[in-house]
Design an enzyme around this catalytic site. Structure first.
Site, mmCIF file in Angstrom:
data_model
loop_
_atom_site.group_PDB
_atom_site.id
_atom_site.type_symbol
_atom_site.label_atom_id
_atom_site.label_comp_id
_atom_site.label_asym_id
_atom_site.label_seq_id
_atom_site.Cartn_x
_atom_site.Cartn_y
_atom_site.Cartn_z
ATOM 1 N N ASP A 270 31.360 36.247 36.135
ATOM 2 C CA ASP A 270 31.892 36.316 37.499
ATOM 3 C C ASP A 270 31.937 34.944 38.156
ATOM 4 O OD1 ASP A 270 32.706 38.953 38.144
ATOM 5 O OD2 ASP A 270 30.628 39.585 37.926
ATOM 6 N N GLU B 114 26.286 34.504 40.722
ATOM 7 C CA GLU B 114 27.621 34.723 40.149
ATOM 8 C C GLU B 114 28.716 34.550 41.192
ATOM 9 O OE1 GLU B 114 27.783 38.627 38.383
ATOM 10 O OE2 GLU B 114 26.694 39.550 40.020
ATOM 11 N N CYS C 226 22.987 34.727 31.911
ATOM 12 C CA CYS C 226 23.225 36.000 31.216
ATOM 13 C C CYS C 226 24.709 36.277 31.040
ATOM 14 C CB CYS C 226 22.540 37.160 31.925
ATOM 15 S SG CYS C 226 23.128 37.418 33.593
ATOM 16 N N HIS D 269 35.984 53.091 24.513
ATOM 17 C CA HIS D 269 34.947 53.562 23.597
ATOM 18 C C HIS D 269 35.241 53.154 22.169
ATOM 19 C CE1 HIS D 269 33.088 56.741 26.362
ATOM 20 N NE2 HIS D 269 32.333 55.686 26.252
#
Ligand code: PEP
Ligand code: MG
Length: 847
Positions: free
Chosen positions: A733, A709, A780, A468
């Site tokens: 990936d 991927e 992407c 985070h």
């Protein structure tokens, strides 16, 4: 007295136990007997008996004779770590076997290359029933030769417990990575045997005799199981005082997450996240790139005062419990106001992080462990501190970087409660201007408060790129490096450094010329950023008029909103898993319809591709338990979870279909590797479509696509193109699967470059296959956001680039710099290159 003769359970040479290179066996902690160096691969029963324990890793089995003698056989050394690989059990617990019956078959070649030794120990575990024991020497043949002669004594039913009291420990979380397997079980049993009292190991309703290795192993205690030790008898207090801390500390097991340890210690490679990089240059410190950008400033060490807490409670446990509950309640209220404040500042992403902190405070385990310590007379502060630090230490040891990142959140929220309990104000250090902060760990609360005008960057010893803290740093546009070498903590305040958040390194005492170069570069970058932003709303068109769509990769509504002013033309990838993480239950269909509709509304008519849930393996969901996997990236992840547990996927599909009515939504499936998978998923979509009123109408059709991927999808692109409406290439990936390099690996990460010609060729194959069937292709993966890759991707024929939100203006600008013909020429050269470096050299970059 009676005698029992065990036949050899294996062919091989008998080795005295004392010569076994493992102290647990050599010192007869598990029991007495002998070892065999096997020459065959089948363990057979050395006597008649019942299988009373078969370890789930299938490397150890115990037979109990009719007379109650426990004969334990342990194949190899450290074979528990193989987790069953190389073993085939021929029996199950409860089976009655005769001498010579097969028990476990094993693959000696596999064991020889994957375990410490093949030596197999045959022992009597309950030696209190043995008066003498003698093993033969030399070679033995399984089933025919005698192996051990044992003189047994009758069971003594008298229990010492009659004279004593019952004492139980606090709840203990088992830290051992492989649970209580033979070695720690033996240590525990030996500890327990030092006391007259009866000692029990309990987990929920299950209990085991803690003096019996077999009984302990029978409970199959796994890491993080919560157990309580109970002693009944005259020395019960002493037994608990001695055993409980050793059990909590891992019983000396190597594969143990250490008890609370400073973040600067070297992690145990067996449990720790992947090893951190180290630099050979004393003036360069390496870490993990957490938030891109360059910062030139002076070191400021951010140190936290330790909060001292008294161990013993002043008052009654009831009063301490009440204090803890009140403090937790106050912390929740603080978090609530913090969220309201952040929402008012239109910063829902940060607010969501503190909402997750509130959830952590609801964790019943945390409270239970703290309360059980309070019941033992500990102060509320001490009990709480120990509960959250133990939990956080466990999380920090997990391989998944996401889970390890949550350790920081837990410490943050734990400290918040502790501060309230001890009246220790959350101190605000005086942070000097133009500094680079260095800290062991930064909590999300610390990070959210940073002023980017004063703090030019920060580096932490703990954490990773997905924590985070890293997410917050990116949202604040502050360069950050996580997991930096611990010697960063030794730098004096005021030392000048250059922090490069893009490559994860920090240079100490740079010379003035170097600083000048960096500052000039920063200046140019800032100018370019401004220029790109000024044209962000223009389309991305090559100089000869070829249009490329530039859309955003988003994790939720907030990203969607940010993408519009930056010139985003829609969403090419909504990573919907962000809606599922950090929750105790899956989002409902209605909740999902709401969020997809909200995002679509924010996009104001622009298209959006929703990728269905892509979790599994290394990204677990608490409410979707999946078995631990040896190779999570090759296991049940992505669409494979959807097919294995279709209810979650069906709910999501219905939500997307409902939200898609009257909107431009597309649905995309991750990790598709075979034609069968896409056909099964399409079948499922068709079934759900029939259930959603209005979804069957042509004008409401939601287009279906796949992530390309996995190399098989690229190689078979033409066949896949017949099944779907579009492709989006997930180069993150695709690269890791093509090059067989873990995308998060600190040493391989840099080599796993999607600009490798092997990956580019697969991209070309995908584009050619799709175009031949009249379908369009996007990219992407991270490569689409890389300015050096843009021209090559356009030249290969990619129709859409889906990029990280802040990269949108720069990617659009990059498209505008060349003609399509130039891009095609570059692509041709790139595809003919030998290495990724050669490809990158085709497009030199100043930045
Ligand atoms: C990819 O693999 O390139 C991709 C975009 O998906 P993710 O990074 O979410 O796995
Ligand atoms: Mg992916």
């Amino acid at each position: 007295m009676a005698s029992l003769i065990l036949k050899a359970p294996l062919d091989g040479v008998v080795v005295p136990l004392e010569q076994v290179p493992d102290p647990v066996f050599a010192q007869k902690m598990v029991g007495d007997g002998a070892s065999i160096d096997p020459t065959n691969q089948l363990l057979t029963a050395p006597c008649e008996g019942r299988v009373t324990q078969l370890h789930r890793a299938h490397h150890a089995v115990t037979l109990t004779t009719a007379d109650g003698i426990e004969v334990m056989m342990h194949i190899g050394l450290d074979t528990v770590n193989l987790k069953g690989e190389g073993f085939t059990a021929k029996v199950t617990e409860g089976d009655q076997v005769a001498t010579g019956d097969p028990l476990i078959e094993f693959d000696a070649d596999y064991l020889a290359t994957h375990a410490k030794s093949l030596l197999t120990q045959i022992l009597v575990a309950n030696m209190e029933r043995v008066s003498s024991l003698a093993a033969v020497s030399g070679s033995v043949s399984a089933g025919s030769d005698d192996f051990l002669t044992i003189q047994t004594i009758a069971a003594d039913g008298a229990e010492a417990e009659a004279a004593g009291k019952t004492v139980s420990s606090e709840a203990i979380l088992i830290p051992n990575a492989t649970g209580l397997h033979a070695r720690p079980a033996a240590v525990l049993a030996n500890l327990a045997k030092r006391f007259k009292s009866r000692v029990l190991l309990t987990r929920g309703d299950d209990q085991a005799n803690a003096k019996s290795v077999v009984s302990i192993m029978g409970l199959e205690i796994a890491q993080n199981d919560k157990v309580i030790i109970v002693a009944i008898g005259p020395d019960a207090d002493a037994a608990i005082a001695s055993i409980a801390p050793q059990l909590a500390a891992g019983l000396g097991d190597e594969g143990t997450a250490p008890a609370p340890a400073p973040a600067t210690t070297e992690p145990d490679p067996a449990n720790a996240p992947a090893p951190r990089p180290r630099s050979d240059d004393p003036k360069v410190l390496l870490g993990v790139a957490a938030s891109p950008g360059l910062g030139v400033g002076r070191v400021f060490q951010l140190r936290r005062d330790e909060i001292d807490v008294p161990e013993a409670a002043d008052g009654e446990p009831r009063a301490e419990r009440r204090r803890l509950e009140d403090a937790v309640e106050r912390a929740k209220n603080e978090l609530e106001s913090l969220q309201t404040e952040l929402r008012a500042k239109a910063d829902p992403a940060k607010a969501a992080i503190f909402a997750a902190h509130q959830e952590l405070l609801e964790d019943p385990d945390l409270m239970e462990i703290a309360e059980s310590a309070i019941a033992k007379g500990k102060s509320a502060a001490f009990a709480w501190q120990r509960a959250y630090s133990t939990h956080a230490d466990r999380l920090a040891q997990l391989k998944s970087e996401i889970m390890a990142g949550r350790a920081i959140d837990l410490r943050d929220v734990g400290r918040r409660v502790l501060g309230i309990l001890t009246n220790h104000p959350t101190e605000e250090p005086e942070i000097p201007a133009d500094c680079i902060l260095i800290a062991e760990e930064m909590s999300p609360s610390d990070t959210a408060k940073l002023d980017p005008k004063r703090v030019l960057g920060f580096a932490t010893i703990g954490g990773g790129a997905t924590s985070h803290v890293a997410i917050l740093a990116r949202s604040l546009d502050i360069p950050a490096v996580a997991g930096i070498e611990p010697r960063a903590l030794d730098l004096a305040n005021g030392t000048q450094v250059i922090l490069d958040g893009g490559t994860g390194r920090m240079r100490i005492d740079p010379d003035p010329a170097e600083v000048d170069i960096i500052l000039t570069l920063k200046h140019k970058l800032a100018e370019k950023k401004e220029a790109d932003l000024a044209r962000a709303h223009e389309p991305a068109t090559t100089t000869d008029g070829h249009r490329v769509e530039v859309v955003a990769n988003i994790g939720g509504l907030d990203d969607a909103k940010h993408s519009i002013p930056l010139g985003g033309e829609g969403v090419g990838l909504l990573r919907s898993e962000f809606l599922y993480l950090e929750r105790q239950t899956a989002p409902t269909e209605d909740e999902q319809v709401q969020i997809y509709s909200d995002i679509a509304t924010a996009l104001d008519g622009r298209p959006m591709i929703i990728r269905t849930l892509d979790v599994g393996g290394d990204k677990p969901l608490p409410y979707l338990p999946m078995p631990r996997e040896e190779n999570p990236f090759l296991g049940i992840r992505g669409v494979r979870i959807g097919l294995e547990k279709p209810e979650i996927l069906r709910t999501q599909v219905r939500a997307i279909l409902r939200a898609g009515i009257g909107r431009k939504l597309r649905m995309m499936f991750p990790m598709i590797a075979t034609i069968d998978e896409i056909r099964s998923v399409k079948g499922l979509v068709m079934e759900e479509r029939a259930k959603v009123p209005g979804a069957e109408l042509a004008e409401n059709a939601v287009e279906l696509g796949i992530m390309v991927e996995v190399p098989s999808a690229a190689v078979m692109a033409r066949q896949f193109a017949r099944e779907v409406d579009f492709f989006s290439i997930g180069t993150n990936d695709l690269t890791q699967y093509t090059l067989a390099m873990d995308r998060g690996h600190p040493k391989l990460g840099a080599k796993a470059d999607a600009m490798n010609p092997a990956v580019l060729r697969l991209i070309k194959q995908t584009v050619d296959g799709a175009h031949a069937e009249g379908k369009w292709v996007g990219v992407c993966g991270g490569i689409a956001s890389d300015p050096q890759a843009v021209a090559i991707l356009v030249g290969i024929g990619v129709d859409e680039l889906s990029v990280s939100v802040p990269a949108i203006p720069a990617v659009k600008a990059e498209v505008r710099t060349r003609s399509l013909a130039d891009c095609q020429g570059l692509a041709e050269q790139a595809l003919a290159c030998d290495t990724a470096a050669q490809v990158r050299a085709l497009i030199p970059t100043e930045y």
